[in-house]
Write a protein that holds these residues in place. Sequence first.
Motif, PDB file in Angstrom:
ATOM      1  N   MET A  17       1.001  -0.877   0.252  1.00 23.69           N
ATOM      2  CA  MET A  17      -0.070   0.173  -0.415  1.00 23.69           C
ATOM      3  C   MET A  17       1.098   1.222  -0.229  1.00 23.69           C
ATOM      4  O   MET A  17       0.216   2.169  -0.717  1.00 23.69           O
ATOM      5  CB  MET A  17      -0.744  -0.113   0.905  1.00 23.69           C
ATOM      6  CG  MET A  17      -2.104   1.409   1.083  1.00 23.69           C
ATOM      7  SD  MET A  17      -3.142   1.244   2.932  1.00 23.69           S
ATOM      8  CE  MET A  17      -2.169   1.677   3.821  1.00 23.69           C
ATOM      9  N   VAL A 153      -7.493  -4.345  -2.141  1.00 27.11           N
ATOM     10  CA  VAL A 153      -7.916  -3.639  -1.201  1.00 27.11           C
ATOM     11  C   VAL A 153      -7.154  -2.574  -0.813  1.00 27.11           C
ATOM     12  O   VAL A 153      -7.350  -1.343  -1.384  1.00 27.11           O
ATOM     13  CB  VAL A 153      -8.443  -3.580  -0.457  1.00 27.11           C
ATOM     14  CG1 VAL A 153      -9.092  -2.949   1.033  1.00 27.11           C
ATOM     15  CG2 VAL A 153     -10.034  -4.238  -0.875  1.00 27.11           C
ATOM     16  N   PHE A 154      -6.088  -3.132  -0.279  1.00 25.77           N
ATOM     17  CA  PHE A 154      -4.755  -2.236   0.260  1.00 25.77           C
ATOM     18  C   PHE A 154      -3.903  -1.411  -0.959  1.00 25.77           C
ATOM     19  O   PHE A 154      -3.800  -0.353  -0.319  1.00 25.77           O
ATOM     20  CB  PHE A 154      -3.492  -3.371   1.023  1.00 25.77           C
ATOM     21  CG  PHE A 154      -4.154  -3.547   3.057  1.00 25.77           C
ATOM     22  CD1 PHE A 154      -3.736  -2.426   4.026  1.00 25.77           C
ATOM     23  CD2 PHE A 154      -4.577  -4.378   3.067  1.00 25.77           C
ATOM     24  CE1 PHE A 154      -4.154  -2.817   5.001  1.00 25.77           C
ATOM     25  CE2 PHE A 154      -5.735  -4.657   4.014  1.00 25.77           C
ATOM     26  CZ  PHE A 154      -5.076  -3.979   4.656  1.00 25.77           C
ATOM     27  N   ASN A 156      -5.237  -0.125  -3.486  1.00 27.22           N
ATOM     28  CA  ASN A 156      -5.761   0.205  -3.950  1.00 27.22           C
ATOM     29  C   ASN A 156      -6.353   1.948  -2.876  1.00 27.22           C
ATOM     30  O   ASN A 156      -6.839   2.715  -2.825  1.00 27.22           O
ATOM     31  CB  ASN A 156      -7.221   0.116  -4.456  1.00 27.22           C
ATOM     32  CG  ASN A 156      -7.290  -0.386  -5.653  1.00 27.22           C
ATOM     33  OD1 ASN A 156      -7.188   0.640  -6.421  1.00 27.22           O
ATOM     34  ND2 ASN A 156      -6.971  -1.792  -5.884  1.00 27.22           N
ATOM     35  N   ILE A 157      -6.003   1.898  -1.204  1.00 30.27           N
ATOM     36  CA  ILE A 157      -5.974   2.375  -0.072  1.00 30.27           C
ATOM     37  C   ILE A 157      -5.467   3.595  -0.886  1.00 30.27           C
ATOM     38  O   ILE A 157      -5.520   4.937  -0.713  1.00 30.27           O
ATOM     39  CB  ILE A 157      -6.494   2.360   0.568  1.00 30.27           C
ATOM     40  CG1 ILE A 157      -7.100   1.114   1.249  1.00 30.27           C
ATOM     41  CG2 ILE A 157      -5.679   2.953   1.625  1.00 30.27           C
ATOM     42  CD1 ILE A 157      -6.988   0.314   3.033  1.00 30.27           C
ATOM     43  N   LEU A 160      -5.953   5.806  -3.883  1.00 27.58           N
ATOM     44  CA  LEU A 160      -7.338   6.547  -3.173  1.00 27.58           C
ATOM     45  C   LEU A 160      -7.142   7.585  -3.280  1.00 27.58           C
ATOM     46  O   LEU A 160      -7.317   8.835  -3.334  1.00 27.58           O
ATOM     47  CB  LEU A 160      -7.901   5.792  -2.552  1.00 27.58           C
ATOM     48  CG  LEU A 160      -9.358   7.052  -1.870  1.00 27.58           C
ATOM     49  CD1 LEU A 160     -10.875   7.212  -3.133  1.00 27.58           C
ATOM     50  CD2 LEU A 160     -10.080   6.220  -0.397  1.00 27.58           C
ATOM     51  N   PRO A 341      -9.643   3.529  -7.664  1.00 29.56           N
ATOM     52  CA  PRO A 341      -9.551   2.488  -6.403  1.00 29.56           C
ATOM     53  C   PRO A 341     -10.500   3.498  -5.436  1.00 29.56           C
ATOM     54  O   PRO A 341     -10.859   1.450  -4.670  1.00 29.56           O
ATOM     55  CB  PRO A 341      -8.510   3.575  -5.629  1.00 29.56           C
ATOM     56  CG  PRO A 341      -7.990   4.520  -6.426  1.00 29.56           C
ATOM     57  CD  PRO A 341      -9.067   4.181  -8.080  1.00 29.56           C
ATOM     58  N   PHE A 342     -11.674   4.152  -5.206  1.00 30.72           N
ATOM     59  CA  PHE A 342     -12.570   4.249  -4.262  1.00 30.72           C
ATOM     60  C   PHE A 342     -14.063   3.027  -4.232  1.00 30.72           C
ATOM     61  O   PHE A 342     -14.328   2.457  -3.688  1.00 30.72           O
ATOM     62  CB  PHE A 342     -13.013   5.732  -4.502  1.00 30.72           C
ATOM     63  CG  PHE A 342     -14.180   5.957  -3.555  1.00 30.72           C
ATOM     64  CD1 PHE A 342     -14.525   6.065  -1.929  1.00 30.72           C
ATOM     65  CD2 PHE A 342     -15.797   5.750  -3.857  1.00 30.72           C
ATOM     66  CE1 PHE A 342     -16.154   5.751  -1.199  1.00 30.72           C
ATOM     67  CE2 PHE A 342     -16.846   5.588  -3.494  1.00 30.72           C
ATOM     68  CZ  PHE A 342     -17.100   5.803  -2.619  1.00 30.72           C
ATOM     69  N   ILE A 345     -12.291   0.034  -2.893  1.00 27.35           N
ATOM     70  CA  ILE A 345     -12.462  -0.353  -1.585  1.00 27.35           C
ATOM     71  C   ILE A 345     -14.306  -0.499  -1.112  1.00 27.35           C
ATOM     72  O   ILE A 345     -14.329  -1.160   0.083  1.00 27.35           O
ATOM     73  CB  ILE A 345     -11.671   1.050  -0.897  1.00 27.35           C
ATOM     74  CG1 ILE A 345     -10.607   1.220  -1.266  1.00 27.35           C
ATOM     75  CG2 ILE A 345     -12.472   0.567   0.385  1.00 27.35           C
ATOM     76  CD1 ILE A 345      -9.430   2.118  -1.086  1.00 27.35           C
ATOM     77  N   THR A 346     -14.708   0.029  -1.519  1.00 28.56           N
ATOM     78  CA  THR A 346     -16.088   0.050  -1.694  1.00 28.56           C
ATOM     79  C   THR A 346     -16.971  -1.820  -1.799  1.00 28.56           C
ATOM     80  O   THR A 346     -17.573  -1.964  -1.115  1.00 28.56           O
ATOM     81  CB  THR A 346     -17.109   1.266  -1.558  1.00 28.56           C
ATOM     82  OG1 THR A 346     -17.023   1.369  -3.503  1.00 28.56           O
ATOM     83  CG2 THR A 346     -15.731   2.429  -1.108  1.00 28.56           C
ATOM     84  N   THR A 348     -15.377  -4.437  -3.556  1.00 29.35           N
ATOM     85  CA  THR A 348     -14.603  -5.311  -2.965  1.00 29.35           C
ATOM     86  C   THR A 348     -14.969  -6.536  -1.654  1.00 29.35           C
ATOM     87  O   THR A 348     -15.506  -7.566  -2.142  1.00 29.35           O
ATOM     88  CB  THR A 348     -13.141  -5.421  -2.511  1.00 29.35           C
ATOM     89  OG1 THR A 348     -12.053  -5.023  -3.690  1.00 29.35           O
ATOM     90  CG2 THR A 348     -12.455  -6.891  -2.305  1.00 29.35           C
ATOM     91  N   THR A 427     -14.533  -0.520 -12.651  1.00 35.80           N
ATOM     92  CA  THR A 427     -13.541  -1.074 -11.706  1.00 35.80           C
ATOM     93  C   THR A 427     -14.397  -2.860 -11.225  1.00 35.80           C
ATOM     94  O   THR A 427     -13.369  -3.286 -10.812  1.00 35.80           O
ATOM     95  CB  THR A 427     -14.406  -0.529  -9.985  1.00 35.80           C
ATOM     96  OG1 THR A 427     -13.748   0.912 -10.828  1.00 35.80           O
ATOM     97  CG2 THR A 427     -13.663  -0.474  -9.140  1.00 35.80           C
TER      98      THR A 427
END
Length: 514
Positions: A17, A153-154, A156-157, A160, A341-342, A345-346, A348, A427
């Motif tokens: 990340m 996910v990490f 894309n944190i 983001l 990336p938002f 994260i939301t 996934t 996405t």
Amino acid sequence: MFKGQPKGLISAALSNMGERFGYYIMNAVLLLFLCSKFGVSDEVSGVIYSVFYALIYVLALVGGYIADKTQNYKGTIMAGLVTMAAGYVLLSIPILATPENTSWLLPFTCLALLIIAFGNGLFKGNLQAIVGQMYDNPKYADKRDSGFQIFYVFINIGGLVAPFIAPLLRSWWLGVNNMAYNAGLPELCHDYINAGGNLAPDQLAKFQGLAESVMQNGVPVGDLMTFSQNYLDVFNTGVHYSFFASVAAMLISLLIFVFTKKSMPNPAKKESVAVEQYTKEEKLAMAKEIRQRLYALFAVLGIAIFFWFSFHQNGQSLSVFARDFVDTASIAPEIWQAVNPFFVITLTPLVMLVFSAIKKRRGHDISTPRKIAIGMLIAGIAYLFLTLFASVQGYPSGEEFRSLDTATQNAMKAGPWVLIVTYFFLTVAELFISPLGLSFVSKVAPKHLQGVCQGLWLGATAVGNLLIWIGPLMYNSFSKQWMCWLVFMIVCLISMGVMLGMVKWLERVTMDKE
């Protein structure tokens, strides 16, 4: 979501990340930065971007080979982080580009990008190989897909947050110098300088108006030649400052990895013990299975090429589409890259819940190859939407649009929702393809070639990225813009059809039954 995952996953994800945060700071502005700093066209900037993006993934093969050969995955990963930090340091030096120094400054910038790409090659695939090794333990085998989704996910944190950094620092530095941001002004500044001040009357009037609109606190524009040079200097220096944040991110990622590396496996060393236990007959029996698995790997890699060619238009044609056709009066074009990336994260956790519910209801999960085929369909839907929208709006080519007067351009601009819808579908497609592709590679790769096989996946990404420069070329040259998006839609749907034709064979080879 995290229950039952192996020790070391979160540490690896955090390290990744940090690196992705630094990378996406630079990536968010790279295409537009090359245009604004050196005055090159979208097409030339697109070629540089494409080659750089391709090298990131091609060099993962080199990084994987080095790690497999030296049996030192962790040392290779740390060397990659240090190398990337050095490249970002070079990229952060704020030197004003002039006609006299561009002959060496542009190659210098490209050298910095090459160093970053090499460091990324040492880092990226080998960290993914370590994550894959965690799931070779039968205790965690059924968590492989979900584990790579968490890992993703990490990534894309970092992605983001990063796109906001460069625009914020650039706008801050412009404000310090009594100026404001305008996406189209750098191109006009370069046009004015290159023409020696002899612009056509309508272009000169447009330039004068924009120049006056960005000056703050009552500061006059003054001589337009001096203004052009000052605006470009201040504009691009603000971007250079953001690259220092990338350096800091690399160092933070390095510290995380150094202090947590003991919790992670070493694929090569673990395999070297196992190989000694194989008999001659077992090795011969394994050879056929390995060949079949590699054939399956290359088949999926072929599909991945066309997905990344279409998906990574977010840094190319979709980026210039945001600049030209979307109202970005209050939002810089680069920030739109945070939308993807938002959504990762939301969405996934929702995608994981859907997969889990299907598995619970049917007694088995959807096979990874079939998920990838569905992902290509969803990517095609994204470009179908953009094709229909551009057709209904009657949008011309990007080049023709930029030749129109300001009032006509503003009347044609779309609302932000167009990009949001496009990135939503892209996405969702990404969540069906990218993390599951990583999982698929780790599943079929021979243990002593984990680094190289992850490098091959990234190499396929590289080939796709090497083609993405075609996006801005079509965007600017096709008479009607919908034709550009139609090409991407067709590519995605053909890839889906090919993947569906191979699903049964891939499921049989990998014992991933539907």
